[in-house]
Design a protein around this motif. Structure first.
Motif, PDB file in Angstrom:
ATOM      1  N   LYS A 107       1.117  -1.326  -0.033  1.00 42.43           N
ATOM      2  CA  LYS A 107       0.249  -0.164  -0.028  1.00 42.43           C
ATOM      3  C   LYS A 107       0.330   1.378   0.120  1.00 42.43           C
ATOM      4  N   LEU A 108       1.529   1.778   0.495  1.00 37.94           N
ATOM      5  CA  LEU A 108       2.624   1.977   0.950  1.00 37.94           C
ATOM      6  C   LEU A 108       3.623   2.347  -0.264  1.00 37.94           C
ATOM      7  N   ILE A 109       3.597   1.836  -1.405  1.00 38.84           N
ATOM      8  CA  ILE A 109       4.094   1.068  -2.633  1.00 38.84           C
ATOM      9  C   ILE A 109       3.703   2.079  -3.557  1.00 38.84           C
ATOM     10  N   ALA A 110       2.559   1.679  -3.121  1.00 40.74           N
ATOM     11  CA  ALA A 110       1.364   2.187  -4.047  1.00 40.74           C
ATOM     12  C   ALA A 110       1.134   3.662  -3.979  1.00 40.74           C
ATOM     13  N   ALA A 111       1.263   4.278  -2.948  1.00 42.01           N
ATOM     14  CA  ALA A 111       1.015   5.620  -2.776  1.00 42.01           C
ATOM     15  C   ALA A 111       2.360   5.980  -3.303  1.00 42.01           C
ATOM     16  N   TYR A 112       3.363   5.633  -2.836  1.00 45.72           N
ATOM     17  CA  TYR A 112       5.089   6.854  -3.296  1.00 45.72           C
ATOM     18  C   TYR A 112       4.413   6.653  -4.728  1.00 45.72           C
ATOM     19  N   LYS A 113       4.288   5.584  -5.801  1.00 40.63           N
ATOM     20  CA  LYS A 113       4.351   5.379  -6.778  1.00 40.63           C
ATOM     21  C   LYS A 113       3.023   6.816  -7.718  1.00 40.63           C
ATOM     22  N   SER A 114       1.926   6.911  -6.576  1.00 42.18           N
ATOM     23  CA  SER A 114       0.922   7.781  -7.233  1.00 42.18           C
ATOM     24  C   SER A 114       1.086   9.137  -6.937  1.00 42.18           C
ATOM     25  N   GLY A 115       2.322   9.567  -6.523  1.00 45.44           N
ATOM     26  CA  GLY A 115       2.969  10.983  -5.939  1.00 45.44           C
ATOM     27  C   GLY A 115       2.195  12.006  -4.157  1.00 45.44           C
ATOM     28  N   MET A 116       1.730  10.697  -3.690  1.00 48.73           N
ATOM     29  CA  MET A 116       1.372  11.024  -2.676  1.00 48.73           C
ATOM     30  C   MET A 116       2.441  12.043  -1.899  1.00 48.73           C
ATOM     31  N   LYS A 117       1.821  13.341  -0.618  1.00 47.91           N
ATOM     32  CA  LYS A 117       2.866  13.212  -0.249  1.00 47.91           C
ATOM     33  C   LYS A 117       2.939  12.965   1.643  1.00 47.91           C
ATOM     34  N   GLU A 118       1.153  12.767   1.626  1.00 43.21           N
ATOM     35  CA  GLU A 118       1.414  12.426   3.414  1.00 43.21           C
ATOM     36  C   GLU A 118       0.792  10.723   3.272  1.00 43.21           C
ATOM     37  N   VAL A 119       0.878  10.058   3.938  1.00 39.35           N
ATOM     38  CA  VAL A 119      -0.385   9.217   4.312  1.00 39.35           C
ATOM     39  C   VAL A 119       0.473   8.745   5.529  1.00 39.35           C
ATOM     40  N   LEU A 120      -1.313   8.154   6.341  1.00 41.92           N
ATOM     41  CA  LEU A 120      -2.327   7.834   7.256  1.00 41.92           C
ATOM     42  C   LEU A 120      -2.418   6.180   7.376  1.00 41.92           C
ATOM     43  N   ILE A 121      -1.513   6.016   8.622  1.00 41.39           N
ATOM     44  CA  ILE A 121      -1.664   4.868   8.534  1.00 41.39           C
ATOM     45  C   ILE A 121      -1.830   4.248   9.947  1.00 41.39           C
ATOM     46  N   PRO A 122      -2.304   3.278  10.942  1.00 45.46           N
ATOM     47  CA  PRO A 122      -2.172   2.770  11.957  1.00 45.46           C
ATOM     48  C   PRO A 122      -1.256   2.794  12.698  1.00 45.46           C
ATOM     49  N   LYS A 123      -1.383   3.530  14.301  1.00 44.02           N
ATOM     50  CA  LYS A 123      -0.442   3.538  15.164  1.00 44.02           C
ATOM     51  C   LYS A 123       0.432   2.084  15.672  1.00 44.02           C
ATOM     52  N   LYS A 124      -0.078   0.549  15.120  1.00 39.53           N
ATOM     53  CA  LYS A 124       0.402  -0.243  15.633  1.00 39.53           C
ATOM     54  C   LYS A 124       1.032  -0.589  14.702  1.00 39.53           C
ATOM     55  N   ASN A 125       0.733  -0.350  13.603  1.00 38.04           N
ATOM     56  CA  ASN A 125       1.707  -0.699  11.866  1.00 38.04           C
ATOM     57  C   ASN A 125       2.469  -0.328  11.806  1.00 38.04           C
ATOM     58  N   PHE A 126       2.690   1.021  12.104  1.00 36.18           N
ATOM     59  CA  PHE A 126       3.986   2.077  12.328  1.00 36.18           C
ATOM     60  C   PHE A 126       5.086   1.885  13.213  1.00 36.18           C
TER      61      PHE A 126
END
Length: 805
Positions: free
Chosen positions: A754-773
């Motif tokens: 999911k983060l790779i997809a966000a990076y490819k699409s040019g997103m600047k910020e991503v929100l993820i669950p704290k436990k995953n972080f």
């Protein structure tokens, strides 16, 4: 003594040395002489008046030895006749007269010595007669069991009562060693001579009895073999007359020989089963319906590589080197594989290589297609110098495909495991169980139950194939499974495996893979050289972004191959200079652009939020759209959503309502349709009327693609909150996380994709669950972490602060 008429003794006589035997006084024997010393002794004897000569034997033991090289006892006799033979040889006819003893040697050429007769001591007649009676009885026993004892000689011995003559006759008839003959020959005590002969005769009787037993056994075995031979020859002739196959016996004998060679390498049960089937085949007529099936069975099981193992010892340095050579990135999986084989190598070095501890866990590589799961297994087999057996389990329903069919069925064949061992020609290959998540149960059985027996180290030591009908030891086989979806693997199977996640590649990783691996490999396959074609970095980047959409590199390889086919065609039809593939001319070699990522919107919009999703081909950005229309407070969901995703939307809608009720979110009441009375009196409706007067339509584009899962919960809630508050949602922010009715953000899976997809699409910020972080960030590629600002959230209220403007 027969020497009275030959004068006084001792006297000097010529000496003849006989090589192999002692002569005795009663003998008249022909002798052939060729050596010079004996010839001169014969001449001296013939020139004398009495023609006397002393004949002794050359010595072969330490008994009675002197410096002369022959025994000091022999026989005194007369030369009756001499005949000259060709080549200087002489034949003499010799008659023995008396035993004699050599006192001293007087000359050596010819050999002459002082000789005296051996005078027998007085003896007790009665005692000698008793000893002779015992000796003659033993001789009769020897005669009954020995074919080498002459009957005439036995008669002569029975008739004589003179002890010395009897001793001489017996000694000449029995095969005596020279030392034994010497002892008896020199003895002047008749009683001692006879007693020694009794011992020798008894030893000879025991030896003859043993020989007779052995001959009887040998003759019995030979008679059995001859009987079998004649019966088989008769059977061959009968089969020949009936049109049978004469070569059948030769084939069966060949099977038996192969089986005997493998006997010590296979289990006792396997040997008994195969031996039984060979015997059964030998009794069958070749035209029997079962003979051909049985012969196929025997030929197949004898091809199983019993006792054959790849001998290369484990070396983790070699494994690590091979993995790095064949694969770019994949650091975590490669590290885990090296650790797995490090344990096996350590156990082998410490003498525990055959223990169950060495069997270890079954590795299972899981991840999207094309990321290198099977090729990792290929690299392991190459590093270990073992054969690779690939068993595709996709769509497997019949349990007999793995375990084999019973031989009672028509067309029975062994299972894929046994066939794989035969193809590998070794009992410890690397077996890849491909797509283990795609096996299915049916009325033909449950393949997963067979896989349990194959993969469990406690059970696969005695894996029984229905076709072979005996146990095989699979404990030395290295099993590696591959899967796309771990959840689809039956739970008991998952319990026996250790999972290694093979994640998606980032765009920069794909560029490096294309440059270092794919392009050189495809150039070689298409017969092209580096001097004929080159790819610019921009072309490779465009190939990855615009023409492929995958977690791995399989389609990227296909696109490169498609380009090279066209280049090969152009080179043959119109030779030209080096072809340069750039982003500008890429469209000339490929079709139109196929894929485009939904890039981040620069402008914020109401009711439009970026969600992140995991798919079988990697991560993707989902545009979640929300629209309000005049209605009665309903919620419409479209976009081919699964049940779990529909429930997530309902949860999100309920929670957003609770936030509006509690005043956390403020509804823009101007957007709520007014009743005629409210319009007339210019009254604004209350916020609670939003539920009764507006319908909300939630849509996820690309409706043909099924979508499911709880991880879009906070994205759906953000879209609804933006819609109902009429606030714009940021277009450069993406999010993922499961939402509860209390507003908690729960962890999700597939974070890396999911983060790779966000990076490819040019997103600047991503929100993820704290436990995953907290637990998964170390698995995210550094390139992605540097390119995104990642915010951990534990409640939905935190999400609103980042998303709504």
């Amino acid at each position: 003594m027969q020497l009275e008429r030959y004068g006084e003794f001792p006297k000097t006589l010529p000496v003849i040395v006989e090589e192999d035997m002692f002569l005795y006084p009663f003998m008249i024997a022909p002798l052939f002489v060729s050596d010079e010393e004996n010839l001169k002794a014969i001449e001296v004897a013939m020139e004398s008046q009495d023609k006397l000569v002393f004949i002794t034997a050359s010595k072969t033991s330490m008994l009675g030895e002197s410096d002369t090289g022959f025994y000091d006892v022999g026989v005194i006799g007369v030369i009756m006749r001499r005949v000259a033979l060709p080549e200087g040889r002489v034949k003499i006819l010799f008659q023995g007269l008396s035993r004699g003893r050599l006192l001293n040697v007087e000359s050596k050429m010819p050999l002459q010595g002082k000789i005296e007769p051996i005078i027998s001591l007085p003896f007790d007649v009665a005692r000698i007669e008793a000893i002779l009676a015992v000796l003659k009885e033993r001789l009769r026993n020897l005669y009954n069991i020995s074919q080498n004892f002459p009957q005439d000689l036995l008669k002569s011995i029975n008739e004589t009562m003179e002890p010395n003559r009897a001793a001489d006759l017996i000694a000449s008839a029995i095969r005596l060693k020279k030392d034994q003959a010497y002892k008896i020959f020199k003895e002047n005590n008749p009683e001692e001579r006879l007693l020694s002969l009794i011992e020798i005769v008894m030893e000879e009787i025991r030896a003859q009895q043993i020989q007779k037993e052995i001959k009887t056994k040998v003759n019995s075995q030979m008679e059995k073999v001859n009987k079998e031979y004649f019966l088989k020859e008769q059977l061959k002739q009968i089969q020949k007359e009936l049109g049978g196959d004469v070569g059948k016996d030769a084939e069966i004998e060949e099977y038996r020989q192969k089986l005997e060679k493998l006997k010590n390498k296979m289990s006792q049960d396997a040997y008994k089963e195969i031996s039984k089937q060979i015997a059964k085949l030998s009794r069958m007529h070749q035209d029997s319906a079962d003979a051909n099936l049985l012969q196929n069975y025997i030929e197949l099981v004898l091809e199983i590589p019993f006792g054959l193992f790849a001998q290369k010892p484990l070396n983790i340095d070699g494994v690590e080197k091979q993995l790095n050579k064949d694969h770019f990135a994949l650091e975590k999986p490669k590290e885990r594989i090296v650790e797995y084989f490090a344990v096996r190598e350590l156990l082998a070095l410490r003498g525990k290589g055959n223990n169950n501890e060495n069997k270890g866990t079954i590795l299972c590589f899981y991840g999207p297609p094309g990321v290198g799961k099977t090729s990792l297994a290929n690299s392991i087999a190459t590093a270990l110098k073992r054969k690779l057996v690939r068993i595709a389990l996709g769509g497997l329903e019949d349990v007999n495909e793995l375990r084999g069919h019973r031989r009672t069925y028509i067309g029975a064949m062994p299972g894929r495991i046994v066939q794989g061992l035969i193809d590998a020609k070794e009992m410890n290959p690397v077996v890849v169980l491909d797509e283990i998540d795609k096996i299915h149960n049916s009325f033909r059985g449950d393949p997963s139950s067979v896989l349990l027996e194959i993969l469990d180290p406690e059970q696969n030591k005695e894996f029984r194939d229905y076709y072979t009908n005996f146990d095989l030891d699979l404990s030395q086989v290295i099993f590696i499974a591959t899967a796309n979806d771990v959840s689809a693997i039956p739970a008991p199977l998952r319990d026996r495996m250790e999972f290694i996640n093979i994640n998606s590649y980032t765009p920069s990783q794909k560029e490096q893979i294309a440059k270092k691996y794919l392009i050189p490999q495809e150039l070689k396959k298409h017969g092209l050289q580096n001097s004929e074609i080159s790819f610019s970095p921009s072309a490779v980047k465009m190939l990855i972004e615009k023409y492929t959409r995958e977690a791995g590199v399989r389609n990227l390889r296909r696109r490169i191959a498609q380009i090279l086919r066209k280049v090969a065609k152009n080179i043959l039809q119109s030779p030209q200079e080096k072809v340069q593939i750039t982003s500008k001319n890429l469209h000339e070699f490929l079709d139109k652009i196929v894929f485009e990522f939904e890039n981040a919107n620069k402008n914020a919009e109401v009711g439009l939020v970026n969600g992140l999703a995991w798919t079988s081909v990697g991560g993707d950005v989902l545009k979640i759209e929300a629209l309000k229309i005049k209605g009665k407070g309903g919620l419409n969901l479209t976009g081919n959503l699964g049940d779990v995703m529909k429930e997530s939307a309902k949860i999100a809608y309920s929670y957003v309502k609770s936030l509006i009720d509690s005043g956390v979110l403020k509804v823009d009441c101007k957007l709520i349709p007014q009743t005629p009375k409210e319009k007339e009196e210019n009254i604004q409706p209350s916020a609670s009327e939003v539920y009764n007067r507006l319908d909300v339509h939630l849509h996820v584009p690309e409706g043909a693609t099924p979508k499911d899962g709880p991880s879009a919960g906070i994205a759906i809630a953000s879209a609804l909150a933006s819609l109902l508050t009429n606030k714009k949602a940021r277009g450069d922010v993406a999010m993922t996380g499961e939402l509860t009715l209390r507003g908690k953000v729960l962890p999700i899976g597939g974070l890396q994709e999911k983060l790779i997809a966000a990076y490819k699409s040019g997103m600047k910020e991503v929100l993820i669950p704290k436990k995953n972080f907290e637990r998964d960030m170390d698995e995210i590629p550094q390139e992605v972490r540097d390119g995104l600002k990642i915010h951990p959230v534990s409640e939905f209220k935190e999400v609103l602060r980042f998303v709504l403007k």
